[in-house]
Design a protein around this motif. Structure first.
Motif, short mmCIF file in Angstrom:
data_model
loop_
_atom_site.label_atom_id
_atom_site.label_comp_id
_atom_site.label_asym_id
_atom_site.label_seq_id
_atom_site.Cartn_x
_atom_site.Cartn_y
_atom_site.Cartn_z
N ALA A 360 0.84 -1.20 0.00
CA ALA A 360 0.00 0.00 0.00
C ALA A 360 0.88 1.25 0.00
N ASP A 361 0.32 2.39 -0.43
CA ASP A 361 1.15 3.58 -0.61
C ASP A 361 0.30 4.84 -0.56
N TYR A 362 0.95 5.96 -0.26
CA TYR A 362 0.33 7.28 -0.29
C TYR A 362 -0.92 7.34 0.61
N VAL A 363 -0.65 7.15 1.91
CA VAL A 363 -1.70 7.10 2.92
C VAL A 363 -1.45 8.21 3.95
N THR A 364 -2.50 8.90 4.37
CA THR A 364 -2.43 9.85 5.48
C THR A 364 -3.40 9.41 6.58
N VAL A 365 -2.89 9.36 7.81
CA VAL A 365 -3.68 9.01 9.00
C VAL A 365 -3.61 10.22 9.94
N SER A 366 -4.73 10.92 10.11
CA SER A 366 -4.69 12.20 10.81
C SER A 366 -5.86 12.36 11.78
N TRP A 367 -5.59 12.97 12.92
CA TRP A 367 -6.61 13.41 13.87
C TRP A 367 -7.53 12.26 14.33
N ASN A 368 -6.97 11.08 14.51
CA ASN A 368 -7.74 9.95 15.01
C ASN A 368 -7.47 9.74 16.50
N HIS A 369 -8.43 9.12 17.18
CA HIS A 369 -8.31 8.80 18.61
C HIS A 369 -8.26 7.29 18.76
N PHE A 370 -7.10 6.80 19.21
CA PHE A 370 -6.93 5.38 19.49
C PHE A 370 -7.15 5.20 20.99
N ASP A 371 -8.35 4.78 21.36
CA ASP A 371 -8.84 4.83 22.73
C ASP A 371 -8.60 3.49 23.42
N HIS A 372 -7.50 3.39 24.19
CA HIS A 372 -7.17 2.18 24.93
C HIS A 372 -7.10 0.97 23.99
N SER A 373 -6.60 1.18 22.80
CA SER A 373 -6.45 0.07 21.85
C SER A 373 -5.22 -0.75 22.22
#
Length: 519
Positions: A360-373
């Motif tokens: 996979a390529d050219y991915v943006t992951v922004s402003w997420n909340h990983f809540d006790h994951s």
């Protein structure tokens, strides 16, 4: 006194939304007790650690190792509603976020409820499902080695209640486990346990409602679809795709149930898919190209399953709450590209919250909340994936809240550059960023708080070999430091960006990350 194990039947009871105390006229019966004065731990099953009955004023069950997690369990799989109480004395913590715990409704060594006394001065009421932990309630509490605490955990119907030294209770409701035995546990902590007792409890009943609760009418107008675009790799012109536009130019549709939702994401049509309400799905469901999937207000909720990208492209996933995924909540795989994952919340996934794998390529992951994951984000699925992943897996990760999550923030193999900036890392049990197996990461202006190992690189991690990592401008509070190694291709080779100061990250990210924060 010898251990006592009595066959006393209890019954499941009506579920209740919220309670602050348990009551009932039935007299509690003792199911089990052990003070270890007979000098043995007969009836207990241990896993991990070094367990023995030893003298500490009186006889106690001691776990003396600090290099792994460890558990000792006892009792019956048929026990339902009860209170387990034990004296817990941590004797040595190996780091700043370790714990000793009391367990209830234990199904196995990796599935149970527990209340944990943590070395970062918190007490947490938690659920562990196949090794994946979720915090149900927590509060501040001074926890120190050498001090004995009386810890109680009551499970009655779907209601859980824990106390420490009889103080203010933590309460929660949960339906993952209805029966099971008891136990004690440590996580990279040496501890002694004594005076373990189990007594029957009466499940609370639900009082009749005094007033009717009106239902919220559906929105009469469509909220505007965000027109702003991503920062970083998902914004670039590459592989025949000029940035991410998602479903722009296509129809706007609304999914209110699983049938509608699955039909829309599997359509070859360019679509803006509005998610209104909770959508219950199973497993990972494929998403075709040219889609915007966006939650309506705070109602968009994907439960039980996840989204799967297989040779897909130009997809936006925004403003959704993902819970209890059976596998991954979002899997970006098999040469998918130009995917933007923005302003979502993730909790309770059995495997990864977000995986970016298999070229996979050219991915943006922004402003997420990983809540006790547990496993927040994996980039490349295997040490043996060099042939598909080298030269790919270019990912931008910014302004995410890694909130009491355990690991993979992210764990990277082969990808370069992976750009990690302006994220808030809080109480991460195992580590922050791991750049291993030839990967190259740039980690800048992040805020690490109570993270024992913010970054791995030169030393590798687990069975993975070393990677490369450049770090600059980060803030470390009650944390270790980033492990730097080698040089990495600079993100500015590909795109421009503006950094927030690391000091501003906690307030900025808390205010803006997760679902329900955009229109």
């Amino acid at each position: 006194m010898k251990l006592r194990l009595l066959a006393v039947a209890t019954s499941a009871a009506t579920l209740v939304a919220t309670v602050v105390a348990f009551s009932g006229n039935a007299q509690a019966a003792t199911l089990f007790s052990d003070n270890f004065e007979d000098g043995n731990s007969a009836g207990w099953t241990t896993s991990g650690g070094t367990w023995a009955v030893a003298a500490d004023g009186s006889q106690v069950l001691r776990q003396s190792g600090t290099s792994s997690d460890a558990r000792a369990r006892a009792g019956s799989a048929s026990w339902t509603d009860y209170t387990v109480t034990a004296k817990v004395k941590p004797t040595a913590f190996s780091g700043s976020n370790r714990f000793a715990a009391v367990l209830a409704r234990a199904q196995s060594a990796t599935s149970y409820y527990y209340v944990a006394l943590r070395s970062n001065n918190t007490v947490e009421l938690k659920r562990l499902v196949n090794g994946a932990a979720t915090t149900l309630a927590s509060t501040s509490l001074a926890v120190s080695a050498g001090t004995t605490y009386t810890v109680s955990l009551q499970v009655a119907g779907s209601t859980l209640r824990s106390t420490v030294n009889g103080g203010a209770a933590l309460t929660a409701t949960d339906t993952a486990f209805t029966a099971g035995g008891v136990g004690v546990a440590t996580f990279y902590t040496a501890a002694s346990f004594d005076d373990v007792s189990v007594e029957t409890a009466t499940a609370p009943t639900t009082p009749p409602p005094t007033t009717a609760v009106p239902t919220t009418p559906p929105p009469t107008t469509n909220p505007p679809v965000p027109t702003d675009g991503p920062i970083g790799f998902a914004s670039l012109n590459a592989l025949g795709q000029n940035g991410v536009t998602g479903g722009a130019g296509g129809r706007t549709v609304t999914a209110t149930n699983a049938t509608e939702f699955l039909d829309y994401i599997d359509s070859t049509e360019t679509l803006i898919i509005r998610v209104a309400g909770q959508i219950n799905i199973t497993s990972k469901q494929g998403v075709r190209p040219n889609k915007t999937i966006i939650g309506v207000g705070t109602s968009g909720h994907i439960n039980g399953g996840g989204l799967d990208f297989y040779r897909s492209y130009n997809v936006i996933v925004r403003n959704l709450r993902f819970t209890n995924a059976e596998d991954d909540a979002v899997n970006v795989g098999q040469e998918s590209h130009h995917i933007w994952i923005d302003h979502n919340s993730f909790s309770g996934a059995v495997d990864g919250s977000i995986d970016i794998v298999r070229g996979a390529d050219y991915v943006t992951v922004s402003w997420n909340h990983f809540d006790h994951s547990d496993k927040s984000m994996l980039i490349s699925h295997s040490d043996g994936a060099a042939s598909t992943d080298i030269g790919h897996l270019k990912v931008t990760i910014h302004h995410n809240f890694f909130d009491n999550s355990r690991q993979r923030h992210p764990r990277i193999r082969f990808g370069e550059p992976v750009h990690v900036f302006n994220n808030y890392f809080l109480n991460n049990e195992l580590y922050g960023v791991a750049s291993v197996q030839q990967a190259g990461a740039v980690v800048e202006n992040n805020y690490f708080e109570n993270v024992p190992f913010p970054c791995f690189s030169a030393s590798g991690y687990a069975d993975s070999g070393p990677g490369r990592l450049v770090h600059r401008g980060n803030t470390f509070v009650n944390s270790g430091t980033c492990e730097a190694a080698g040089s990495v291709v600079e993100p500015r080779t590909y795109y421009g960006y503006t950094l927030d100061s690391a000091a501003s990250v906690p307030s900025t990210v808390r205010a803006g990350a997760g679902y329900g924060k955009i229109s």
